[in-house]
Design an enzyme around this catalytic site. Sequence first.
Site, short mmCIF file in Angstrom:
data_model
loop_
_atom_site.label_atom_id
_atom_site.label_comp_id
_atom_site.label_asym_id
_atom_site.label_seq_id
_atom_site.Cartn_x
_atom_site.Cartn_y
_atom_site.Cartn_z
N GLY A 63 42.68 15.62 -30.48
CA GLY A 63 43.86 16.34 -30.00
C GLY A 63 44.66 15.63 -28.92
O GLY A 63 45.35 16.27 -28.13
N THR A 64 44.60 14.29 -28.88
CA THR A 64 45.41 13.59 -27.86
C THR A 64 46.90 13.74 -28.15
O THR A 64 47.71 13.79 -27.22
CB THR A 64 45.05 12.09 -27.75
OG1 THR A 64 45.34 11.44 -28.99
CG2 THR A 64 43.60 11.88 -27.37
N ASN A 65 47.26 13.82 -29.42
CA ASN A 65 48.68 14.03 -29.75
C ASN A 65 49.09 15.48 -29.50
O ASN A 65 50.19 15.74 -29.02
CB ASN A 65 48.96 13.60 -31.19
CG ASN A 65 48.91 12.09 -31.30
OD1 ASN A 65 49.82 11.40 -30.86
ND2 ASN A 65 47.81 11.57 -31.85
N MET B 256 43.08 16.63 -40.85
CA MET B 256 42.49 15.74 -41.85
C MET B 256 42.14 16.43 -43.17
O MET B 256 41.27 15.97 -43.89
CB MET B 256 41.27 15.02 -41.26
CG MET B 256 41.57 14.25 -39.97
SD MET B 256 43.02 13.16 -40.05
CE MET B 256 42.27 11.73 -40.82
N LYS B 257 42.84 17.51 -43.47
CA LYS B 257 42.64 18.19 -44.76
C LYS B 257 43.91 18.05 -45.58
O LYS B 257 45.02 18.16 -45.03
CB LYS B 257 42.40 19.69 -44.53
CG LYS B 257 41.04 19.98 -43.97
CD LYS B 257 40.06 20.14 -45.10
CE LYS B 257 38.64 20.19 -44.56
NZ LYS B 257 37.63 20.00 -45.59
N ASN C 151 54.36 15.58 -40.27
CA ASN C 151 53.05 14.94 -40.12
C ASN C 151 53.17 13.63 -39.36
O ASN C 151 54.14 12.87 -39.54
CB ASN C 151 52.46 14.65 -41.51
CG ASN C 151 51.08 14.03 -41.43
OD1 ASN C 151 50.23 14.46 -40.66
ND2 ASN C 151 50.85 12.98 -42.23
N HIS D 267 51.44 10.03 -38.84
CA HIS D 267 50.52 9.16 -39.59
C HIS D 267 50.48 7.77 -38.95
O HIS D 267 51.53 7.20 -38.63
CB HIS D 267 50.99 9.05 -41.05
CG HIS D 267 50.02 8.26 -41.88
ND1 HIS D 267 48.81 8.78 -42.30
CD2 HIS D 267 50.04 6.98 -42.30
CE1 HIS D 267 48.15 7.85 -42.96
NE2 HIS D 267 48.88 6.75 -42.99
N SER E 224 54.25 6.62 -37.99
CA SER E 224 55.37 7.33 -38.63
C SER E 224 55.23 8.83 -38.41
O SER E 224 54.12 9.36 -38.38
CB SER E 224 55.37 7.10 -40.15
OG SER E 224 55.39 5.72 -40.46
N ASP F 215 51.38 11.89 -47.52
CA ASP F 215 52.02 10.81 -46.75
C ASP F 215 53.26 10.22 -47.44
O ASP F 215 53.56 9.03 -47.27
CB ASP F 215 51.01 9.67 -46.46
CG ASP F 215 49.84 10.14 -45.63
OD1 ASP F 215 50.01 11.09 -44.85
OD2 ASP F 215 48.75 9.56 -45.74
C1 GAR Z 1 45.94 10.18 -35.06
O1 GAR Z 1 45.76 8.79 -35.04
C2 GAR Z 1 46.80 10.59 -36.25
O2 GAR Z 1 47.82 9.68 -36.55
C3 GAR Z 1 45.75 10.61 -37.33
O3 GAR Z 1 44.64 11.23 -36.73
C4 GAR Z 1 44.62 10.88 -35.35
C5 GAR Z 1 44.44 12.11 -34.52
O4 GAR Z 1 44.25 11.81 -33.17
N1 GAR Z 1 46.22 11.31 -38.49
C6 GAR Z 1 45.99 10.93 -39.73
O5 GAR Z 1 45.35 9.94 -40.01
C7 GAR Z 1 46.59 11.83 -40.79
N2 GAR Z 1 46.54 11.19 -42.06
P1 GAR Z 1 44.30 12.94 -32.06
O6 GAR Z 1 43.36 14.06 -32.56
O7 GAR Z 1 43.76 12.30 -30.82
O8 GAR Z 1 45.69 13.41 -31.92
#
Ligand code: GAR
Length: 180
Positions: A14-16, A82-83, A99, A101, A127, A136
Amino acid sequence: MAKKRLAVFISGNGTNLNVILERKTELQSLLVICNNPRAYGIERAKEHGVPFWVLEKPIPWDSLHERLEKENLDGIFLAGFMKVIPAEFVKKWQGKMFNLHPSLLPHYKGLNSIERAFEDGADIGVSIHYVTAEVDAGEVLLQDIAVPSHQIPTMSLEEATTKTHECEHRLVGKWMDQWL
Ligand code: GAR
């Protein structure tokens, strides 16, 4: 203009999500939805006093849609969810679902994108795109290079991954500036 209502779907760290949590006062409402009861992102939501729903297994997509409709959402942001989302659900939210990616789409769709680009010595980037039924593949709204290919020989995969995550956090901020 009225403030917007957003749901963020997560599966892990969940850093984003955190970038969005830090700016929650710019939103009318924020809701976190997670398919993994052990995800650290849930702790982040708790710390910010933001409501979260943990999804059952298997995910009850129809009832989830109904519950989300009641929230009058303006958008759904997938931040490390991731689902794969069923086409029926995507159609109901098309144009409102985004999304994040970790690649320069259309390159390196799917899993382990950073690792695969690194191994190929290709540009690594990030992206943000509209979600469509094909994974994607929706229209790209924002994109940025995190590690240009010529830097890869001087870097470890760990360093490249860190730079990519930093780039993601910046891009999520840009997306918010644009979407809010
Ligand atoms: C991120 O790198 C995001 O781009 C990726 O999961 C990570 C989540 O990090 N998403 C995918 O690969 C989707 N296909 P976070 O939980 O620290 O935000």
